[in-house]
Motif scaffolding. Structure first.
Motif, PDB file in Angstrom:
ATOM      1  N   ARG A 111       0.807  -1.218   0.000  1.00 13.19           N
ATOM      2  CA  ARG A 111       0.000   0.000   0.000  1.00 13.19           C
ATOM      3  C   ARG A 111       0.839   1.266   0.000  1.00 13.19           C
ATOM      4  NH1 ARG A 111      -5.149  -0.815  -1.483  1.00 13.19           N
ATOM      5  NH2 ARG A 111      -5.816  -2.865  -0.784  1.00 13.19           N
ATOM      6  N   TYR A 112       2.104   1.128   0.359  1.00 13.85           N
ATOM      7  CA  TYR A 112       2.974   2.292   0.484  1.00 13.85           C
ATOM      8  C   TYR A 112       4.411   1.802   0.426  1.00 13.85           C
ATOM      9  CZ  TYR A 112       5.226   6.310   2.767  1.00 13.85           C
ATOM     10  OH  TYR A 112       6.034   7.372   3.070  1.00 13.85           O
ATOM     11  N   ALA A 113       5.272   2.506  -0.290  1.00 16.40           N
ATOM     12  CA  ALA A 113       6.698   2.190  -0.337  1.00 16.40           C
ATOM     13  C   ALA A 113       7.455   3.492  -0.543  1.00 16.40           C
ATOM     14  CB  ALA A 113       7.009   1.227  -1.479  1.00 16.40           C
ATOM     15  N   HIS A 132       1.622  -5.442  -5.983  1.00 16.89           N
ATOM     16  CA  HIS A 132       2.078  -4.055  -5.883  1.00 16.89           C
ATOM     17  C   HIS A 132       1.602  -3.320  -7.122  1.00 16.89           C
ATOM     18  CE1 HIS A 132       5.338  -4.323  -8.917  1.00 16.89           C
ATOM     19  NE2 HIS A 132       5.293  -5.609  -8.593  1.00 16.89           N
ATOM     20  N   SER A 133       1.690  -2.004  -7.044  1.00 18.62           N
ATOM     21  CA  SER A 133       1.210  -1.208  -8.177  1.00 18.62           C
ATOM     22  C   SER A 133       2.350  -0.603  -8.991  1.00 18.62           C
ATOM     23  CB  SER A 133       0.252  -0.111  -7.685  1.00 18.62           C
ATOM     24  OG  SER A 133       0.890   0.713  -6.735  1.00 18.62           O
ATOM     25  N   GLY A 134       3.531  -1.167  -8.883  1.00 20.68           N
ATOM     26  CA  GLY A 134       4.641  -0.740  -9.726  1.00 20.68           C
ATOM     27  C   GLY A 134       5.511   0.354  -9.136  1.00 20.68           C
ATOM     28  N   GLU A 135       5.581   0.447  -7.822  1.00 23.29           N
ATOM     29  CA  GLU A 135       6.419   1.452  -7.167  1.00 23.29           C
ATOM     30  C   GLU A 135       7.856   1.315  -7.672  1.00 23.29           C
ATOM     31  OE1 GLU A 135       4.494  -0.761  -5.640  1.00 23.29           O
ATOM     32  OE2 GLU A 135       2.994   0.381  -4.555  1.00 23.29           O
ATOM     33  N   PRO A 136       8.403   2.345  -8.321  1.00 18.91           N
ATOM     34  CA  PRO A 136       9.714   2.221  -8.955  1.00 18.91           C
ATOM     35  C   PRO A 136      10.853   1.916  -7.979  1.00 18.91           C
ATOM     36  CG  PRO A 136       8.792   4.426  -9.307  1.00 18.91           C
ATOM     37  CD  PRO A 136       7.777   3.633  -8.583  1.00 18.91           C
ATOM     38  N   LEU A 155      10.686   0.331  -5.065  1.00 21.65           N
ATOM     39  CA  LEU A 155      10.541  -1.056  -4.625  1.00 21.65           C
ATOM     40  C   LEU A 155      11.002  -2.006  -5.723  1.00 21.65           C
ATOM     41  CD1 LEU A 155       9.645  -3.269  -2.674  1.00 21.65           C
ATOM     42  CD2 LEU A 155       7.304  -2.957  -3.536  1.00 21.65           C
ATOM     43  N   THR A 156      10.594  -1.748  -6.938  1.00 22.90           N
ATOM     44  CA  THR A 156      11.018  -2.585  -8.059  1.00 22.90           C
ATOM     45  C   THR A 156      12.539  -2.605  -8.174  1.00 22.90           C
ATOM     46  OG1 THR A 156       8.956  -2.131  -9.243  1.00 22.90           O
ATOM     47  CG2 THR A 156      10.814  -2.908 -10.565  1.00 22.90           C
ATOM     48  N   GLU A 157      13.149  -1.447  -8.051  1.00 24.57           N
ATOM     49  CA  GLU A 157      14.615  -1.360  -8.127  1.00 24.57           C
ATOM     50  C   GLU A 157      15.273  -2.178  -7.012  1.00 24.57           C
ATOM     51  OE1 GLU A 157      18.091   1.910  -7.236  1.00 24.57           O
ATOM     52  OE2 GLU A 157      16.188   2.647  -8.012  1.00 24.57           O
ATOM     53  N   HIS A 158      14.781  -2.051  -5.803  1.00 31.72           N
ATOM     54  CA  HIS A 158      15.384  -2.764  -4.676  1.00 31.72           C
ATOM     55  C   HIS A 158      15.205  -4.281  -4.798  1.00 31.72           C
ATOM     56  CE1 HIS A 158      16.050   0.706  -1.620  1.00 31.72           C
ATOM     57  NE2 HIS A 158      16.199   1.125  -2.877  1.00 31.72           N
ATOM     58  N   ILE A 159      14.072  -4.709  -5.309  1.00 27.33           N
ATOM     59  CA  ILE A 159      13.873  -6.150  -5.542  1.00 27.33           C
ATOM     60  C   ILE A 159      14.840  -6.629  -6.627  1.00 27.33           C
ATOM     61  CG2 ILE A 159      12.263  -7.878  -6.458  1.00 27.33           C
ATOM     62  CD1 ILE A 159      11.541  -7.190  -3.612  1.00 27.33           C
ATOM     63  N   GLN A 160      14.987  -5.850  -7.689  1.00 27.44           N
ATOM     64  CA  GLN A 160      15.905  -6.229  -8.769  1.00 27.44           C
ATOM     65  C   GLN A 160      17.373  -6.192  -8.331  1.00 27.44           C
ATOM     66  OE1 GLN A 160      14.611  -3.529 -11.854  1.00 27.44           O
ATOM     67  NE2 GLN A 160      13.072  -4.976 -12.599  1.00 27.44           N
ATOM     68  N   ASN A 161      17.688  -5.405  -7.316  1.00 21.30           N
ATOM     69  CA  ASN A 161      19.054  -5.334  -6.790  1.00 21.30           C
ATOM     70  C   ASN A 161      19.394  -6.507  -5.875  1.00 21.30           C
ATOM     71  OD1 ASN A 161      19.432  -2.880  -8.057  1.00 21.30           O
ATOM     72  ND2 ASN A 161      19.114  -1.658  -6.216  1.00 21.30           N
ATOM     73  N   ALA A 162      18.392  -7.309  -5.536  1.00 14.10           N
ATOM     74  CA  ALA A 162      18.569  -8.362  -4.538  1.00 14.10           C
ATOM     75  C   ALA A 162      18.913  -9.703  -5.178  1.00 14.10           C
ATOM     76  CB  ALA A 162      17.292  -8.503  -3.717  1.00 14.10           C
ATOM     77  N   ASN A 163      19.704 -10.444  -4.444  1.00  9.33           N
ATOM     78  CA  ASN A 163      19.990 -11.849  -4.729  1.00  9.33           C
ATOM     79  C   ASN A 163      19.572 -12.661  -3.516  1.00  9.33           C
ATOM     80  OD1 ASN A 163      21.003 -11.899  -7.315  1.00  9.33           O
ATOM     81  ND2 ASN A 163      23.150 -11.880  -6.693  1.00  9.33           N
ATOM     82  N   ALA A 164      19.508 -13.956  -3.706  1.00  9.52           N
ATOM     83  CA  ALA A 164      19.187 -14.866  -2.608  1.00  9.52           C
ATOM     84  C   ALA A 164      20.438 -15.644  -2.237  1.00  9.52           C
ATOM     85  CB  ALA A 164      18.083 -15.821  -3.027  1.00  9.52           C
ATOM     86  N   LYS A 165      20.721 -15.697  -0.947  1.00  7.05           N
ATOM     87  CA  LYS A 165      21.836 -16.491  -0.443  1.00  7.05           C
ATOM     88  C   LYS A 165      21.251 -17.677   0.303  1.00  7.05           C
ATOM     89  CE  LYS A 165      25.824 -16.327   2.597  1.00  7.05           C
ATOM     90  NZ  LYS A 165      26.500 -15.546   3.640  1.00  7.05           N
TER      91      LYS A 165
END
Length: 181
Positions: free
Chosen positions: A45-47, A128-132, A134-144
Motif C-alpha cells: 500500500r505504500y513504499a 504491488h502497483s509498480g512502485e519504482p 521497490l522494483t529497483e530494490h527487488i531487482q538489486n537483490a539476490n538470494a543467499k
C-alpha cells in the motif's frame, strides 16, 4: 513484474496495516513499506525510501513525521523494524503511545521471512502497483542459500546497490501473514 496489478483495489477503511522499517544512517537508505492483506494475498500500500546526503547523515525526523502521518491515515496494527539502528527511535515512539512496534530479529526470523517473501513472489501472492523504488530494490537483490529449503537471506547483488525496501517488505509481509482478525 508478474506481481504488479494494473489497479490496486481501494483499501477498506479500518483494514489492518503492517509497516516494515529498515534504516541506514549514512550509507544505506531508510525504507518504509506498508502492506495490507486480502485473503492469502498481501498488497503493498505504500513504499518509500529516504537517502542520506552524500557524505552526510539522514535526519530521522522527516521519517518520523511521515510515519506519524501514516498512523493518522491507516489502522496500523504493527510496525516491524530492524532493531540495529532503530531501537531507540521505535521504543520512543511506542512509549509515546503512537502504536505497537515489534523488533524483527535479523537472524533466523529474517531468514524465514526472506524465504517466505521469495515464495510469495514466486506464487504471485504479493501484489504491488509498480512502485519504482521497490522494483529497483527487488531487482538489486539476490538470494543467499542458508542450507535448507525454509531459510534464505536477501542480499545485495553488488555492494553499491540498495535493497532496503526489499528487506522492509520481507518483514512486513511476514508479520502481516501472522495477524489474525
Amino acid at each position: 513484474n508478474a506481481c504488479q496489478v494494473k489497479s490496486m483495489p481501494p483499501l477498506v477503511q479500518g483494514t489492518p496495516i503492517v509497516v516494515g522499517l529498515d534504516a541506514g544512517i549514512s550509507n544505506d537508505c531508510f525504507a518504509m513499506i506498508a502492506v495490507s492483506r486480502v485473503g492469502k494475498n498481501v498488497q503493498v500500500r505504500y513504499a518509500r525510501k529516504w537517502t542520506p546526503p552524500k557524505g552526510g547523515k539522514l535526519d530521522f525526523k522527516v521519517v518520523e513525521d511521515e510515519l506519524r502521518r501514516l498512523f493518522g491515515l491507516y489502522n496500523i496494527a504493527e510496525v516491524a523494524y530492524d532493531p540495529y539502528q532503530l531501537h531507540d527511535f521505535c521504543k520512543r515512539l511506542q512509549r509515546e503511545g503512537l502504536g505497537f512496534f515489534r523488533e524483527f530479529n535479523q537472524g533466523m526470523e529474517r531468514l524465514v521471512s526472506d524465504k517466505q517473501l521469495y515464495d510469495m513472489i514466486r506464487d504471485r501472492t504479493v501484489e504491488h502497483s509498480g512502485e519504482p523504488d521497490l522494483t529497483e530494490h527487488i531487482q538489486n537483490a539476490n538470494a543467499k542459500s542458508e542450507g535448507n529449503d525454509k531459510a534464505m537471506r536477501i542480499v545485495k547483488r553488488a555492494d553499491t546497490l540498495k535493497i532496503d525496501l526489499a528487506v522492509s517488505l520481507s518483514m512486513a509481509v511476514n508479520r502481516m501473514t501472522k495477524l489474525v482478525w
